[in-house]
Motif scaffolding. Structure first.
Motif, PDB file in Angstrom:
ATOM      1  N   MET A 248      39.464  43.339  43.650  1.00 17.65           N
ATOM      2  CA  MET A 248      38.273  43.269  44.497  1.00 17.65           C
ATOM      3  C   MET A 248      37.332  42.169  44.026  1.00 17.65           C
ATOM      4  SD  MET A 248      37.320  47.188  45.572  1.00 17.65           S
ATOM      5  CE  MET A 248      36.204  46.653  46.868  1.00 17.65           C
ATOM      6  N   ALA A 249      37.238  42.015  42.717  1.00 15.23           N
ATOM      7  CA  ALA A 249      36.360  40.966  42.188  1.00 15.23           C
ATOM      8  C   ALA A 249      36.794  39.608  42.727  1.00 15.23           C
ATOM      9  CB  ALA A 249      36.404  40.979  40.664  1.00 15.23           C
ATOM     10  N   LEU A 250      38.076  39.438  42.828  1.00 11.52           N
ATOM     11  CA  LEU A 250      38.615  38.196  43.360  1.00 11.52           C
ATOM     12  C   LEU A 250      38.117  37.972  44.789  1.00 11.52           C
ATOM     13  CD1 LEU A 250      40.451  35.907  42.684  1.00 11.52           C
ATOM     14  CD2 LEU A 250      42.407  37.275  43.400  1.00 11.52           C
ATOM     15  N   VAL A 270      31.852  40.515  37.834  1.00  4.78           N
ATOM     16  CA  VAL A 270      32.614  41.184  36.777  1.00  4.78           C
ATOM     17  C   VAL A 270      33.626  42.125  37.411  1.00  4.78           C
ATOM     18  CG1 VAL A 270      32.489  42.814  34.851  1.00  4.78           C
ATOM     19  CG2 VAL A 270      30.737  41.053  35.103  1.00  4.78           C
ATOM     20  N   GLY A 271      34.848  42.102  36.915  1.00  2.31           N
ATOM     21  CA  GLY A 271      35.892  42.983  37.436  1.00  2.31           C
ATOM     22  C   GLY A 271      36.205  44.127  36.495  1.00  2.31           C
ATOM     23  N   PRO A 283      36.328  30.728  39.289  1.00  4.95           N
ATOM     24  CA  PRO A 283      36.290  30.784  37.828  1.00  4.95           C
ATOM     25  C   PRO A 283      37.073  31.985  37.314  1.00  4.95           C
ATOM     26  CG  PRO A 283      34.311  31.755  38.729  1.00  4.95           C
ATOM     27  CD  PRO A 283      35.106  31.242  39.895  1.00  4.95           C
ATOM     28  N   PRO A 284      37.504  31.935  36.075  1.00  2.96           N
ATOM     29  CA  PRO A 284      38.177  33.097  35.471  1.00  2.96           C
ATOM     30  C   PRO A 284      37.255  34.311  35.490  1.00  2.96           C
ATOM     31  CG  PRO A 284      38.361  31.157  34.063  1.00  2.96           C
ATOM     32  CD  PRO A 284      37.389  30.806  35.151  1.00  2.96           C
ATOM     33  N   ILE A 285      37.821  35.465  35.732  1.00  2.00           N
ATOM     34  CA  ILE A 285      37.011  36.658  35.963  1.00  2.00           C
ATOM     35  C   ILE A 285      36.718  37.432  34.680  1.00  2.00           C
ATOM     36  CG2 ILE A 285      36.880  38.841  37.215  1.00  2.00           C
ATOM     37  CD1 ILE A 285      38.847  37.650  39.239  1.00  2.00           C
ATOM     38  N   ALA A 286      35.444  37.600  34.385  1.00  2.00           N
ATOM     39  CA  ALA A 286      35.046  38.484  33.286  1.00  2.00           C
ATOM     40  C   ALA A 286      35.408  39.906  33.686  1.00  2.00           C
ATOM     41  CB  ALA A 286      33.551  38.362  33.029  1.00  2.00           C
ATOM     42  N   THR A 287      35.896  40.687  32.749  1.00  2.00           N
ATOM     43  CA  THR A 287      36.436  41.980  33.156  1.00  2.00           C
ATOM     44  C   THR A 287      36.528  42.955  31.989  1.00  2.00           C
ATOM     45  OG1 THR A 287      38.319  43.001  34.305  1.00  2.00           O
ATOM     46  CG2 THR A 287      38.823  41.280  32.713  1.00  2.00           C
ATOM     47  N   VAL A 288      36.769  44.211  32.309  1.00  2.00           N
ATOM     48  CA  VAL A 288      36.992  45.216  31.274  1.00  2.00           C
ATOM     49  C   VAL A 288      38.494  45.406  31.124  1.00  2.00           C
ATOM     50  CG1 VAL A 288      36.648  47.607  30.590  1.00  2.00           C
ATOM     51  CG2 VAL A 288      34.835  46.383  31.809  1.00  2.00           C
TER      52      VAL A 288
END
Lengths: 332, 332
Positions: A248-250, A270-271, A283-288
DNA sequence: TTGTATGCGTTATCAT
DNA sequence: ATGATAACGCATACAA
């Protein structure tokens, strides 16, 4: 190729009865060193392996665990799924178990008879399958807390910890107003992530506006929808958006870019999951990040302990890690 | 919950012997309508389901098919894998079979005893596992032709057809010199795609230069490497690059963009697989689409026919389709 | 320390 | 048209 060797064959060679062979092979120690040695030797010589069907029949155990997949085709598509299966299979193997795929449609008695227990995935907040397995007394381990079903035997990721790290990080960057791209609430992981997000938001004294939450399917498309709803709702926009999943973040990023906003300069995103693609997109996705493979290993381990009546710690909550990437920065 | 009903229970109620019950339940028709009816009724009433272990013991069949996975963790990560498993599981179910995951490491006798046959994936050009299963007389169906192993029972995609479509399309656009980003040749699908590419190239009278082929792992990174090798080799560059897989094609595109070339204006790129991401990246990747899910269905179907001694057509070659997307255009 | 006897649930063969 | 019986390979309670 000749017939497979049985304990009878061994018994004949060694000159004892099948019962003795069975006992020795099962580690029963009350036999003379001599006969034990000879039986073991004969077993090796004949390349003996036990007939699992016979054993299953008498012990009423199949030494098979099932990975239960709800009927949606989507369940299979998730990269999640492959990782999980790898973890499960590895541990199962170590304990002499095999893992079968149990497709929800196929959950008739015939199939059920063939497994000793199940690992449940894609659990709903109020899950009819879970209730069914509880009533039917099928041993299982869940990959979710089982909100409405009050489970004890589950292994999950430390969602709260991960979201705390993420939100604190955003707050430190100066974000006060964080939106949320929300997936289908029926799924427990979606529900859990969201309610924890809300809780943390409140506790940290951040701005809480209902209009900052947009919903959509758990897909790219859904992410776009959710982002659209968020950005069109209020006049005051959030400076960051959290999404239920990386997928979804994408979509959120795509939508923002499509309306001429840049990520992270205009809005941070943030994903959750650290999907394989997340580090590659722009950009590359910040994520947990959480470890599905380990989830699988622990689930298998717990289930097998349960099946064999051994003690086990429960529940298990695995560590997660917030991964900082290019999709976040200070707000303008 | 009380004990599960057995044919004995049914026999007792109806007043016949277990043998009769068994016969009737197995569709043996030489019984009076009356007893048949009564037995069926009793079975339903008792909610009878056969004990698979007992059946397995006497028939020496497990009604389980295995999906054999070579030991590489990568095997699990492929989206390919999930789709395949879905197809397999669905068909297996329809025939009363269950599918188990057989991890290569776990392929000892104990595990082998528990499956009736295998579906082989990630087959190598010269595959030791294939040889092993052949020698050991394990029934299997392969998802590759088994180049060095001379197989008959396999189901594959029509690679040649797909590549023909792709290359003809490129030729029509005006491309005469097509490079190739090549994955690890040990894998049969890589080998097959490449040799067919070469063959078509030759037959169509296109330019064939060894320097237009670059190798790399089957990954994004590998695609970048391959592209780098291709673009640095000759002074005259290809105007289009085919890749072994979409994943590699993605890397190729990334590399080209990183050195300031644009796709497709400077170089066209074509992948293979139609991976889920291919339509979303920029530019979307033109590719050869094949249907892994159908591959799985046919493989399961063929294997089960084989196991049950029924006739089946072999091999099976499934249609593919060249998908035109933004990564191709006429050369400058 | 070892053997005997029995049962697990089903199918198959051969009678009746 | 139906039944009796053995067999599949193993585990286990009990006897010796």
């Amino acid at each position: 190729m000749s017939r497979k060797a049985t304990i009878k064959d061994i018994a004949k060679i060694v000159g004892v009865t099948p019962a003795t062979v069975s006992n020795v092979l099962n580690g029963n120690n009350r036999f003379s060193e001599d006969t034990k040695k000879r039986i073991l030797a004969a077993a090796k010589q004949l390349n003996y392996t036990p007939n699992m069907f016979a054993r299953a029949l008498v012990k009423n155990r199949s030494y098979t665990i099932g990975l239960f997949i709800p009927a949606s085709p989507r369940a299979f598509l998730d990269p999640y799924f492959s990782e999980l299966l790898r973890g499960l299979t590895e541990i199962a193997l170590e304990h002499g178990y095999v893992v079968s795929i149990i497709y929800a449609d196929g959950l008739n008695e015939t199939v059920r008879n063939r497994i000793d227990g199940l690992v449940l995935t894609e659990v709903k907040v109020k899950d009819e399958y879970v209730s069914f397995f509880q009533r039917a007394n099928v041993p299982f381990v869940s990959l979710a807390r089982g909100a409405e079903n009050e489970l004890e035997d589950y292994v999950v990721s430390d969602t709260r910890r991960g979201l705390e790290e993420a939100i604190k990080y955003l707050a430190r960057l100066g974000h006060r107003r964080i939106g949320y791209a929300l997936g289908p609430l029926a799924y427990e992981y979606v529900y859990e992530r969201y309610s924890i997000f809300r809780d943390i938001q409140r506790k940290m004294g951040l701005i809480c506006e209902a209009t900052d939450v947009g919903t959509g399917e758990n897909s790219r498309q859904g992410g776009r929808m959710a982002a659209r709803r968020i950005m069109r709702a209020a006049s005051e926009k959030p400076t960051a958006i959290l999404a239920s999943t990386d997928v979804m973040a994408l979509g959120v990023i795509e939508y923002l870019q499509s309306i001429g906003m840049s990520v992270p300069e205009d809005v941070s995103v943030v994903g959750f999951d650290d999907a394989p693609f997340s580090r590659y997109v722009t950009p590359p996705i910040a994520t947990v990040r959480h470890d599905i493979y380990q989830l699988g290993r622990h689930a298998a381990s717990m289930l097998i302990s349960k099946l064999e009546g051994r003690d086990y710690t429960k529940p298990i909550i695995l560590p997660v890690k917030f991964i900082v990437r290019g999709s976040i920065s200070s707000p303008r």
